[in-house]
Write an enzyme that holds these catalytic residues in place. Structure first.
Site, PDB file in Angstrom:
ATOM      1  CB  VAL A   4      -1.085   0.078   1.186  1.00 18.15           C
ATOM      2  CG1 VAL A   4      -1.670   1.321   1.484  1.00 18.15           C
ATOM      3  CG2 VAL A   4      -2.081  -1.107   0.958  1.00 18.15           C
ATOM      4  CB  THR A  47      -7.489  -2.327   6.843  1.00 20.96           C
ATOM      5  OG1 THR A  47      -7.165  -2.006   5.545  1.00 20.96           O
ATOM      6  CG2 THR A  47      -8.795  -2.762   7.142  1.00 20.96           C
ATOM      7  CG  PHE A  63     -11.560   1.278  -1.012  1.00 16.61           C
ATOM      8  CD1 PHE A  63     -12.255   0.689  -0.242  1.00 16.61           C
ATOM      9  CD2 PHE A  63     -11.770   2.713  -0.734  1.00 16.61           C
ATOM     10  CE1 PHE A  63     -12.995   1.093   1.027  1.00 16.61           C
ATOM     11  CE2 PHE A  63     -12.114   3.245   0.325  1.00 16.61           C
ATOM     12  CZ  PHE A  63     -12.864   2.585   1.188  1.00 16.61           C
ATOM     13  CG  LEU A  64      -4.371  -0.855  -2.928  1.00 14.89           C
ATOM     14  CD1 LEU A  64      -3.595  -2.169  -3.316  1.00 14.89           C
ATOM     15  CD2 LEU A  64      -3.154   0.094  -2.971  1.00 14.89           C
ATOM     16  NE  ARG A  65      -9.614  -3.786  -8.361  1.00 14.30           N
ATOM     17  CZ  ARG A  65     -10.017  -3.636  -9.725  1.00 14.30           C
ATOM     18  NH1 ARG A  65     -10.811  -4.658 -10.141  1.00 14.30           N
ATOM     19  NH2 ARG A  65      -9.723  -2.837 -10.697  1.00 14.30           N
ATOM     20  CB  ALA A 106     -17.602 -20.306  -8.890  1.00 16.14           C
ATOM     21  CB  CYS A 115      -7.075  -7.864   2.174  1.00 16.78           C
ATOM     22  SG  CYS A 115      -5.821  -6.249   2.018  1.00 16.78           S
ATOM     23  CE  LYS A 162      -4.589  -7.390   7.234  1.00 13.74           C
ATOM     24  NZ  LYS A 162      -5.419  -6.164   7.476  1.00 13.74           N
ATOM     25  CE  LYS A 197      -5.671  -9.135  -6.663  1.00 14.80           C
ATOM     26  NZ  LYS A 197      -6.833  -8.341  -6.699  1.00 14.80           N
TER      27      LYS A 197
HETATM   28  P1  NAD Z   1       3.173  -4.799   3.828  1.00 14.04           P
HETATM   29  O1  NAD Z   1       3.449  -5.667   4.847  1.00 14.04           O
HETATM   30  O2  NAD Z   1       3.248  -5.152   2.252  1.00 14.04           O
HETATM   31  O3  NAD Z   1       3.918  -3.274   4.144  1.00 14.04           O
HETATM   32  C1  NAD Z   1       4.132  -2.693   5.551  1.00 14.04           C
HETATM   33  C2  NAD Z   1       5.359  -2.045   5.587  1.00 14.04           C
HETATM   34  O4  NAD Z   1       5.573  -1.323   6.764  1.00 14.04           O
HETATM   35  C3  NAD Z   1       6.429  -3.000   5.537  1.00 14.04           C
HETATM   36  O5  NAD Z   1       7.231  -2.466   4.518  1.00 14.04           O
HETATM   37  C4  NAD Z   1       7.392  -2.635   6.774  1.00 14.04           C
HETATM   38  O6  NAD Z   1       8.648  -2.933   7.067  1.00 14.04           O
HETATM   39  C5  NAD Z   1       6.790  -1.243   7.363  1.00 14.04           C
HETATM   40  N1  NAD Z   1       6.643  -0.873   8.791  1.00 14.04           N
HETATM   41  C6  NAD Z   1       6.309  -1.898   9.772  1.00 14.04           C
HETATM   42  N2  NAD Z   1       6.436  -1.012  10.770  1.00 14.04           N
HETATM   43  C7  NAD Z   1       6.884   0.122  10.740  1.00 14.04           C
HETATM   44  C8  NAD Z   1       7.447   1.406  11.153  1.00 14.04           C
HETATM   45  N3  NAD Z   1       7.320   1.296  12.583  1.00 14.04           N
HETATM   46  N4  NAD Z   1       7.971   2.336  10.537  1.00 14.04           N
HETATM   47  C9  NAD Z   1       8.071   2.189   9.184  1.00 14.04           C
HETATM   48  N5  NAD Z   1       7.755   1.132   8.447  1.00 14.04           N
HETATM   49  C10 NAD Z   1       7.151   0.176   8.994  1.00 14.04           C
HETATM   50  O7  NAD Z   1       1.720  -4.402   4.079  1.00 14.04           O
HETATM   51  P2  NAD Z   1       0.476  -3.816   3.288  1.00 14.04           P
HETATM   52  O8  NAD Z   1      -0.023  -5.006   2.477  1.00 14.04           O
HETATM   53  O9  NAD Z   1       1.201  -2.458   2.568  1.00 14.04           O
HETATM   54  O10 NAD Z   1      -0.689  -3.345   4.199  1.00 14.04           O
HETATM   55  C11 NAD Z   1      -0.695  -2.221   4.971  1.00 14.04           C
HETATM   56  C12 NAD Z   1      -1.974  -1.884   5.420  1.00 14.04           C
HETATM   57  O11 NAD Z   1      -2.692  -1.591   4.375  1.00 14.04           O
HETATM   58  C13 NAD Z   1      -2.633  -3.020   6.230  1.00 14.04           C
HETATM   59  O12 NAD Z   1      -3.558  -2.434   7.241  1.00 14.04           O
HETATM   60  C14 NAD Z   1      -3.428  -3.733   5.267  1.00 14.04           C
HETATM   61  O13 NAD Z   1      -4.726  -4.207   5.832  1.00 14.04           O
HETATM   62  C15 NAD Z   1      -3.950  -2.262   4.567  1.00 14.04           C
HETATM   63  N6  NAD Z   1      -4.310  -2.655   2.999  1.00 14.04           N
HETATM   64  C16 NAD Z   1      -3.820  -3.600   2.188  1.00 14.04           C
HETATM   65  C17 NAD Z   1      -4.128  -3.835   0.915  1.00 14.04           C
HETATM   66  C18 NAD Z   1      -3.264  -4.655   0.077  1.00 14.04           C
HETATM   67  O14 NAD Z   1      -4.100  -4.956  -0.952  1.00 14.04           O
HETATM   68  N7  NAD Z   1      -2.312  -5.168   0.624  1.00 14.04           N
HETATM   69  C19 NAD Z   1      -5.040  -3.088   0.538  1.00 14.04           C
HETATM   70  C20 NAD Z   1      -5.876  -2.023   1.383  1.00 14.04           C
HETATM   71  C21 NAD Z   1      -5.405  -1.805   2.445  1.00 14.04           C
END
Ligand code: NAD
Length: 430
Positions: free
Chosen positions: A11, A121, A152-154, A252, A260, A263, A320
Site C-alpha cells: 500500500v 485497515t 481500496f486498491l486491489r 466461483a 486482506c 484478516k 490471485k
Molecule cells: P506490507 O506488509 O506490504 O507493508 C508494510 C510495510 O510497513 C513494511 O514494508 C514494513 O517494513 C513497514 N513497517 C512496519 N512497521 C514500521 C514502522 N514502525 N515504521 C516504518 N515502516 C514500518 O503491508 P500492506 O499490504 O502494504 O498493508 C498495509 C496496510 O494496508 C494494512 O493495514 C492492510 O490491511 C492495508 N491494506 C492492504 C491492501 C493490500 O492489498 N495489500 C489493500 C488495502 C489496505
C-alpha cells in the site's frame, strides 16, 4: 504538496508513487533498512503491473525518495500517512501495535501542524486512539489532525486503482484537514466522500466483508449448480447483469485468500462482537470459504485415491493473478495439504514462486508452466493467471502421467480441454 508515507509495502509504496506521479513531493519511510536500501538502488520489492516504471520516473524527477528515518519524513511533510501492517492475532482481533508505535514516533518528531492520515485497515475507533496517543507522547503544543483514509486498491491492479479510484473516503471532523485532503486528491478527479472518523474506518471493513460475502455466495451456489446440473457461470452472468447486483466478485472458485479478506473478515467479526453484535452472517461467509477449499482438495484426493507418492503439478501460488503476493494464498494452503499428505508438488507461478519457496521450501519450483505437467498424476490450477489459458495443453497432455486436471479458478474452457483427452473438473460447471 509534501507528503510522508510511513510503511513502504504494497500500500505505502504504490500509494506514495501514485501521489508523486500526480505532482506531489513524497518521502516513503520504512523501518526495514534493507528494503529502503534496495529501493534506493532501484530494486522494487513487490510485483505490481506498471509500478516499477512509475517509481523510476518519479525518483528521477525528484518527487519520490526513500528513507528509514521517520524524522526526515515528518520534517518534510504536511501530510503523514500511516501504511503499516495490521496483522491478525490468534483470536481474530487486529494487532495494532505497528500503528500505535508509528503514532508515538510521529509524536516524538512532530514540530508543526501535521495531518496524520491512517491508511492501514483498522478497527472503528482506532483514529481516536491515534489522536490520544499523539497528544500524550507529544512534548508540547503543536496542532495536528487525525484523518482516516482507507485504501481500496486491489493487488494486481493497484496502480490503475490508485490513479483512477471509484471514490476517496476521508474521515475527519476537522475542516482544515478535510480541505488539505481534498487538495491532495484533486488531481485524481475522483468523487471524495467526507465522513466522520468512525464511519470512514467502518466503510473499509464493511466493503471488504461484503466483497467476501459475494464470493462465498457464488461459491455456495456453485455447489448447488454441481448437484443440479446447472452452470454457475451462466447463473453469475444472469444475476450480475442486474445492475443492483453487478457481475464483479461473482466468480466461483476455491475461495478468497490474500493478506486482506481473511484478516479483515475475522477482524470485523471480532470488532462487532466487542461492540455487542454477533455477526453470524460473516462467520458463515468464512465457513463457506474454508469449505470450498476443503471440498476441492477432497475431490482431488478422491480422484487420486491417495496423495502419497503422487506428483501434483500446481499452476499458481500467488493469492490471485498479476501479483507476487502469496500471503494467505489458497494456492499455498492446498499445496501444503498435498505436501503434508505425502505428495510431491511441482509448482509454477509467473511472479510468486520466489516468495512461495521462502515460505514452503518443500515445493519444487519450475521455470515454466508446461513443466508442471511432466509425469504429473494431476494438474491443479490454483491461481487465475490468464496466461495459463494459453498454454500448450496438448503437449502437457502428452507429458502428464494421468489425464486429470482440476481447475480451481474456472480458467480453462471445458470443451477444449476435454477434447485433448483430459478428465477435467472445475467449480460449479457440471
Ligand atoms: P506490507 O506488509 O506490504 O507493508 C508494510 C510495510 O510497513 C513494511 O514494508 C514494513 O517494513 C513497514 N513497517 C512496519 N512497521 C514500521 C514502522 N514502525 N515504521 C516504518 N515502516 C514500518 O503491508 P500492506 O499490504 O502494504 O498493508 C498495509 C496496510 O494496508 C494494512 O493495514 C492492510 O490491511 C492495508 N491494506 C492492504 C491492501 C493490500 O492489498 N495489500 C489493500 C488495502 C489496505
Amino acid at each position: 504538496m509534501k507528503l510522508a508515507i510511513i510503511g513502504s509495502g504494497y500500500v505505502g509504496l504504490t500509494t506514495g508513487t501514485c501521489f508523486a506521479e500526480v505532482g506531489h513531493e513524497v518521502i516513503c519511510v520504512d523501518n526495514d533498512a534493507k528494503k529502503v536500501e534496495s529501493l534506493r538502488a532501484g530494486k522494487i520489492p513487490i510485483y505490481e503491473p506498471g509500478l516499477e516504471d512509475l517509481i523510476k520516473k518519479n525518483v528521477a524527477n525528484g518527487r519520490l525518495r526513500f528513507t528509514s528515518s521517520i524524522k526526515e519524513g515528518v520534517d518534510n511533510a504536511l501530510v503523514v500517512f500511516i501504511a503499516v501492517p495490521t496483522p491478525p492475532q490468534p483470536d481474530g482481533s487486529v494487532d495494532l501495535s505497528f500503528v500505535e508505535r508509528v503514532a508515538r514516533e510521529i509524536a516524538g518528531v512532530m514540530t508543526g501542524y501535521r495531518v496524520v492520515v491512517d491508511k492501514s485497515t483498522v478497527p472503528v475507533k482506532t483514529g481516536e486512539k491515534v489522536r490520544q496517543t499523539i497528544s500524550r507522547y507529544h512534548a508540547g503544543g503543536v496542532e495536528f489532525d487525525v484523518v482516516s483514509n482507507p485504501e481500496f486498491l486491489r493487488e494486481g491492479s493497484a496502480v490503475a486503482d490508485l490513479m483512477k479510484p471509484d471514490r476517496v473516503v476521508v474521515g475527519t471532523e476537522s475542516d482544515r484537514a478535510s480541505e488539505i485532503m481534498r487538495e491532495l486528491y484533486a488531481p485524481f478527479g475522483a468523487p471524495i466522500l467526507v465522513t466522520d472518523l468512525n464511519s470512514a474506518e467502518l466503510i473499509k471493513h464493511a466493503a471488504n466483508s461484503f466483497l467476501a460475502l459475494k464470493i462465498s455466495y457464488i461459491n455456495a451456489l456453485s455447489q448447488i449448480c454441481e448437484v443440479s446440473g446447472a452452470n454457475v457461470e451462466m447463473v453469475a452472468q444472469g444475476m450480475g447483469a442486474d445492475h443492483r447486483i453487478g457481475r464483479a466478485f461473482l466468480n466461483a472458485g476455491i475461495g478468497y485468500g490474500g493478506s486482506c479478506f481473511p484478516k479483515d473478515l475475522s477482524a470485523f467479526i471480532r470488532i462487532s462482537e466487542d461492540l455487542g453484535y454477533d455477526f453470524a452472517l460473516l462467520k458463515e461467509v468464512s465457513r463457506i470459504n474454508r469449505q470450498q477449499r476443503d471440498r476441492f482438495v477432497r475431490q482431488i484426493r478422491d480422484a487420486l485415491w491417495v496423495f502419497r507418492e503422487k506428483r501434483v503439478g500446481l499452476l499458481g501460488l500467488a493469492f490471485k493473478g498479476n501479483t507476487d503476493d502469496v500471503r494467505n494464498s489458497v494456492a499455498m494452503e492446498i499445496a501444503e495439504i498435498f505436501l503434508n499428505e505425502g505428495a510431491h508438488v511441482r509448482a509454477y507461478d509467473p511472479q510468486g514462486a520466489e516468495k512461495a519457496k521462502a515460505i514452503e521450501p518443500r515445493l519444487e519450483i519450475v521455470g515454466s508452466a508446461e513443466e508442471v505437467a511432466d509425469k504429473a498424476d494431476v494438474i491443479v490450477v490454483a491461481t487465475e493467471w490468464t496466461e495459463f489459458r494459453d498454454l500448450d495443453w496438448a503437449a502437457m497432455r502428452k507429458q502428464a502421467l494421468s489425464p486429470l486436471v482440476f481447475d480451481g479458478r474456472n480458467l480453462l474452457d471445458p470443451e477444449k480441454i476435454r477434447a485433448l483427452g483430459f478428465h477435467y473438473h472445475s467449480i460449479g460447471r457440471s
